[in-house]
Design a protein around this motif. Structure first.
Motif, PDB file in Angstrom:
ATOM      1  N   GLU A  97       0.853  -1.190   0.000  1.00 36.88           N
ATOM      2  CA  GLU A  97       0.000   0.000   0.000  1.00 36.88           C
ATOM      3  C   GLU A  97       0.889   1.240   0.000  1.00 36.88           C
ATOM      4  O   GLU A  97       0.943   2.016   0.953  1.00 36.88           O
ATOM      5  N   GLY A  98       1.613   1.390  -1.129  1.00 36.45           N
ATOM      6  CA  GLY A  98       2.596   2.452  -1.265  1.00 36.45           C
ATOM      7  C   GLY A  98       1.999   3.832  -1.007  1.00 36.45           C
ATOM      8  O   GLY A  98       0.894   4.135  -1.448  1.00 36.45           O
ATOM      9  N   THR A  99       2.760   4.652  -0.309  1.00 39.74           N
ATOM     10  CA  THR A  99       2.249   5.914   0.226  1.00 39.74           C
ATOM     11  C   THR A  99       3.257   7.035   0.005  1.00 39.74           C
ATOM     12  O   THR A  99       4.454   6.835   0.211  1.00 39.74           O
ATOM     13  N   ILE A 100       2.774   8.189  -0.398  1.00 42.75           N
ATOM     14  CA  ILE A 100       3.610   9.392  -0.485  1.00 42.75           C
ATOM     15  C   ILE A 100       3.441  10.143   0.838  1.00 42.75           C
ATOM     16  O   ILE A 100       2.426  10.799   1.074  1.00 42.75           O
ATOM     17  N   ARG A 101       4.426  10.001   1.727  1.00 43.33           N
ATOM     18  CA  ARG A 101       4.235  10.374   3.126  1.00 43.33           C
ATOM     19  C   ARG A 101       3.929  11.857   3.342  1.00 43.33           C
ATOM     20  O   ARG A 101       3.069  12.203   4.148  1.00 43.33           O
ATOM     21  N   ASP A 102       4.647  12.752   2.673  1.00 41.92           N
ATOM     22  CA  ASP A 102       4.380  14.158   2.952  1.00 41.92           C
ATOM     23  C   ASP A 102       3.001  14.583   2.434  1.00 41.92           C
ATOM     24  O   ASP A 102       2.380  15.493   2.983  1.00 41.92           O
ATOM     25  N   ARG A 154      -0.144  14.504   4.683  1.00 37.23           N
ATOM     26  CA  ARG A 154      -0.273  15.580   5.674  1.00 37.23           C
ATOM     27  C   ARG A 154      -0.513  16.934   5.000  1.00 37.23           C
ATOM     28  O   ARG A 154      -0.232  17.972   5.576  1.00 37.23           O
ATOM     29  N   HIS A 155      -1.040  16.906   3.797  1.00 36.79           N
ATOM     30  CA  HIS A 155      -1.289  18.151   3.074  1.00 36.79           C
ATOM     31  C   HIS A 155      -2.510  18.897   3.588  1.00 36.79           C
ATOM     32  O   HIS A 155      -2.700  20.063   3.276  1.00 36.79           O
ATOM     33  N   ALA A 156      -3.356  18.225   4.329  1.00 40.53           N
ATOM     34  CA  ALA A 156      -4.581  18.853   4.820  1.00 40.53           C
ATOM     35  C   ALA A 156      -4.736  18.500   6.291  1.00 40.53           C
ATOM     36  O   ALA A 156      -3.930  17.767   6.867  1.00 40.53           O
ATOM     37  N   LYS A 157      -5.792  18.975   6.896  1.00 43.06           N
ATOM     38  CA  LYS A 157      -5.924  18.841   8.348  1.00 43.06           C
ATOM     39  C   LYS A 157      -6.222  17.423   8.790  1.00 43.06           C
ATOM     40  O   LYS A 157      -5.695  16.958   9.792  1.00 43.06           O
ATOM     41  N   PHE A 158      -7.072  16.708   8.044  1.00 42.29           N
ATOM     42  CA  PHE A 158      -7.510  15.427   8.593  1.00 42.29           C
ATOM     43  C   PHE A 158      -7.637  14.313   7.584  1.00 42.29           C
ATOM     44  O   PHE A 158      -8.133  13.249   7.907  1.00 42.29           O
ATOM     45  N   ASN A 159      -7.223  14.490   6.319  1.00 45.76           N
ATOM     46  CA  ASN A 159      -7.381  13.333   5.434  1.00 45.76           C
ATOM     47  C   ASN A 159      -6.067  12.926   4.790  1.00 45.76           C
ATOM     48  O   ASN A 159      -5.148  13.718   4.652  1.00 45.76           O
ATOM     49  N   VAL A 160      -6.007  11.632   4.416  1.00 43.22           N
ATOM     50  CA  VAL A 160      -4.780  11.063   3.851  1.00 43.22           C
ATOM     51  C   VAL A 160      -4.952  10.693   2.382  1.00 43.22           C
ATOM     52  O   VAL A 160      -4.039  10.141   1.778  1.00 43.22           O
ATOM     53  N   THR A 161      -6.110  11.020   1.813  1.00 40.34           N
ATOM     54  CA  THR A 161      -6.455  10.507   0.489  1.00 40.34           C
ATOM     55  C   THR A 161      -5.414  10.871  -0.573  1.00 40.34           C
ATOM     56  O   THR A 161      -5.063  10.038  -1.414  1.00 40.34           O
ATOM     57  N   GLN A 162      -4.913  12.103  -0.531  1.00 39.15           N
ATOM     58  CA  GLN A 162      -3.968  12.531  -1.571  1.00 39.15           C
ATOM     59  C   GLN A 162      -2.725  11.648  -1.585  1.00 39.15           C
ATOM     60  O   GLN A 162      -2.298  11.152  -2.642  1.00 39.15           O
ATOM     61  N   GLY A 163      -2.116  11.450  -0.425  1.00 41.82           N
ATOM     62  CA  GLY A 163      -0.875  10.705  -0.354  1.00 41.82           C
ATOM     63  C   GLY A 163      -1.028   9.222  -0.606  1.00 41.82           C
ATOM     64  O   GLY A 163      -0.034   8.511  -0.815  1.00 41.82           O
ATOM     65  N   LYS A 164      -2.279   8.752  -0.605  1.00 45.04           N
ATOM     66  CA  LYS A 164      -2.555   7.336  -0.814  1.00 45.04           C
ATOM     67  C   LYS A 164      -2.971   7.014  -2.245  1.00 45.04           C
ATOM     68  O   LYS A 164      -3.230   5.849  -2.553  1.00 45.04           O
ATOM     69  N   PHE A 185      -1.589   8.541  -5.445  1.00 43.78           N
ATOM     70  CA  PHE A 185      -0.786   8.832  -6.626  1.00 43.78           C
ATOM     71  C   PHE A 185      -0.800   7.614  -7.550  1.00 43.78           C
ATOM     72  O   PHE A 185      -0.678   6.468  -7.102  1.00 43.78           O
ATOM     73  N   ASP A 186      -0.940   7.863  -8.842  1.00 48.46           N
ATOM     74  CA  ASP A 186      -1.014   6.778  -9.820  1.00 48.46           C
ATOM     75  C   ASP A 186       0.170   5.827  -9.680  1.00 48.46           C
ATOM     76  O   ASP A 186       1.323   6.263  -9.636  1.00 48.46           O
ATOM     77  N   GLY A 187      -0.135   4.537  -9.617  1.00 47.53           N
ATOM     78  CA  GLY A 187       0.891   3.514  -9.720  1.00 47.53           C
ATOM     79  C   GLY A 187       1.892   3.452  -8.581  1.00 47.53           C
ATOM     80  O   GLY A 187       2.993   2.931  -8.759  1.00 47.53           O
ATOM     81  N   THR A 188       1.525   3.956  -7.392  1.00 45.24           N
ATOM     82  CA  THR A 188       2.472   3.963  -6.278  1.00 45.24           C
ATOM     83  C   THR A 188       2.350   2.725  -5.388  1.00 45.24           C
ATOM     84  O   THR A 188       3.222   2.476  -4.549  1.00 45.24           O
ATOM     85  N   GLY A 189       1.277   1.960  -5.533  1.00 45.76           N
ATOM     86  CA  GLY A 189       1.088   0.732  -4.766  1.00 45.76           C
ATOM     87  C   GLY A 189       0.897  -0.447  -5.697  1.00 45.76           C
ATOM     88  O   GLY A 189       0.867  -0.302  -6.922  1.00 45.76           O
ATOM     89  N   SER A 190       0.762  -1.626  -5.108  1.00 45.25           N
ATOM     90  CA  SER A 190       0.556  -2.824  -5.914  1.00 45.25           C
ATOM     91  C   SER A 190      -0.374  -3.789  -5.189  1.00 45.25           C
ATOM     92  O   SER A 190      -0.453  -3.787  -3.955  1.00 45.25           O
ATOM     93  N   ILE A 191      -1.083  -4.593  -5.972  1.00 49.19           N
ATOM     94  CA  ILE A 191      -1.929  -5.659  -5.450  1.00 49.19           C
ATOM     95  C   ILE A 191      -1.660  -6.907  -6.285  1.00 49.19           C
ATOM     96  O   ILE A 191      -1.552  -6.844  -7.509  1.00 49.19           O
ATOM     97  N   GLY A 192      -1.595  -8.066  -5.608  1.00 52.82           N
ATOM     98  CA  GLY A 192      -1.405  -9.305  -6.354  1.00 52.82           C
ATOM     99  C   GLY A 192      -0.588 -10.315  -5.559  1.00 52.82           C
ATOM    100  O   GLY A 192      -0.502 -10.218  -4.341  1.00 52.82           O
ATOM    101  N   PRO A 193       0.072 -11.264  -6.240  1.00 50.15           N
ATOM    102  CA  PRO A 193       0.027 -11.450  -7.690  1.00 50.15           C
ATOM    103  C   PRO A 193      -1.320 -11.991  -8.191  1.00 50.15           C
ATOM    104  O   PRO A 193      -1.694 -11.783  -9.335  1.00 50.15           O
ATOM    105  N   TRP A 194      -2.024 -12.716  -7.298  1.00 46.79           N
ATOM    106  CA  TRP A 194      -3.185 -13.497  -7.704  1.00 46.79           C
ATOM    107  C   TRP A 194      -4.184 -13.556  -6.571  1.00 46.79           C
ATOM    108  O   TRP A 194      -3.928 -13.061  -5.465  1.00 46.79           O
ATOM    109  N   LEU A 195      -5.324 -14.168  -6.824  1.00 47.77           N
ATOM    110  CA  LEU A 195      -6.316 -14.464  -5.789  1.00 47.77           C
ATOM    111  C   LEU A 195      -6.155 -15.918  -5.355  1.00 47.77           C
ATOM    112  O   LEU A 195      -6.069 -16.816  -6.190  1.00 47.77           O
ATOM    113  N   VAL A 196      -6.104 -16.119  -4.041  1.00 47.51           N
ATOM    114  CA  VAL A 196      -6.151 -17.461  -3.469  1.00 47.51           C
ATOM    115  C   VAL A 196      -7.552 -17.637  -2.894  1.00 47.51           C
ATOM    116  O   VAL A 196      -7.937 -16.906  -1.971  1.00 47.51           O
TER     117      VAL A 196
END
Length: 292
Positions: free
Chosen positions: A164-169, A172-182, A184-195
């Motif tokens: 769950e890759g995160t842009i840390r700074d 903290r761009h706003a008072k109470f939400n983390v949505t922006q830092g979470k 950014f395009d292509g900064t995290g990954s999910i996979g490889p497969w479903l079990v």
């Protein structure tokens, strides 16, 4: 079917496909069953993961593993919901003297913020503070609203993994939400497969770890979660209707790069592995984002 059946969404021969990953190749089940279940999400909604696994296990691979590129397993999920601060040591990292909260912290992520296994994570030009967070992921099979904890696990279709890759700074761009830092395009990954999910014993005490360039940075077990899987499904379904294919990313242990002194951010060329018992290993490199 075993608990280690591996169903993936991939690109092969310039087309998006789904199928079964074997040790010696990829069985293209979408070519055989795509008219009934066009995507893995459709198969999840139909309760067909076990059927697909059994059908695929009897077939020879259609593609070698080096002919496929992994996509995120459920590329068209309606919702991707992430849980924050869900392991005891992670709560203590905040050093605010507060006990674990009574309810989970939640935030949304968009599918575009994730890449598949084997694809490089983006380090965006806006920030060098790209961090990793290894997590266990639940994929919803049976939808519902206000699901009781006692029935919650009946709503799981499968497990997978997330960095769950995160842009840390930017969290903290706003008072109470983390949505922006979470997101950014292509900064995290999910996979490889479903079990495919079989029973509670499969998920009750999964050991998992995150490694950067082979060094273990995070290690914990799902038995130590502050908010267990049952609680998460019941709580989230209180305010939103869960539907088949929804992705629940269940929290990361202590040890992210931000908590080192000084912080250790991911750099181009780094290799990040998230490995979990009974699920597999999600591996990604890191690269500066290619600007268009």
């Amino acid at each position: 079917m075993t608990t280690h059946s591996r169903l993936a969404t991939v690109t092969a021969a310039s087309a998006t496909r789904y199928g079964l990953v074997l040790d010696n190749g990829f069985v293209d089940l979408s070519a055989r069953h795509g008219s009934v279940w066009p995507t893995l999400r459709a198969a999840i909604e139909a309760g067909a993961l076990q059927t697909l696994s059994e059908k695929g296990a009897a077939l020879a691979p259609d593609y070698s593993l080096d002919e496929i590129t992994y996509e995120i397993p459920v590329p068209n999920a309606e919702k991707i919901i992430c849980v924050g601060v869900n392991y005891p040591d992670r709560n203590e990292e905040y050093k605010d003297g507060q006990a674990a909260p009574p309810n989970p912290s939640l935030f949304p992520r968009f599918a575009r913020s994730f890449v598949g296994h084997g694809v490089a994570l983006n380090r965006p030009p806006e920030s060098a503070q790209l961090d990793y967070e290894g997590e266990i992921v639940l994929v919803v099979g049976k939808g519902g609203r206000r699901i009781p904890e006692a029935q919650a696990l009946d709503h799981i279709a499968a497990l997978t993994l997330c960095n769950e890759g995160t842009i840390r700074d930017w969290v903290r761009h706003a008072k109470f939400n983390v949505t922006q830092g979470k997101n950014f395009d292509g900064t995290g990954s999910i996979g490889p497969w479903l079990v495919p999910y079989v029973n509670e014993a499969q998920i009750a005490d999964i050991g998992f770890e995150t490694r950067v360039n082979g060094e273990v940075r995070q290690s914990d077990r799902t038995s130590r979660m502050i908010f267990p899987f049952r609680k998460l499904i019941a709580y989230i379904s209180t305010f939103t209707t869960l539907v088949p294919g929804d992705v629940l990313i269940t929290g990361t242990p202590t040890g992210a790069g931000a908590r080192f002194d000084p912080p250790i951010w991911l750099q181009p060329g780094d290799v990040v592995d998230v490995e979990a018992e009974g699920v597999g290993t999600l591996r990604n490199t890191v690269a500066d984002e290619a600007l268009k």
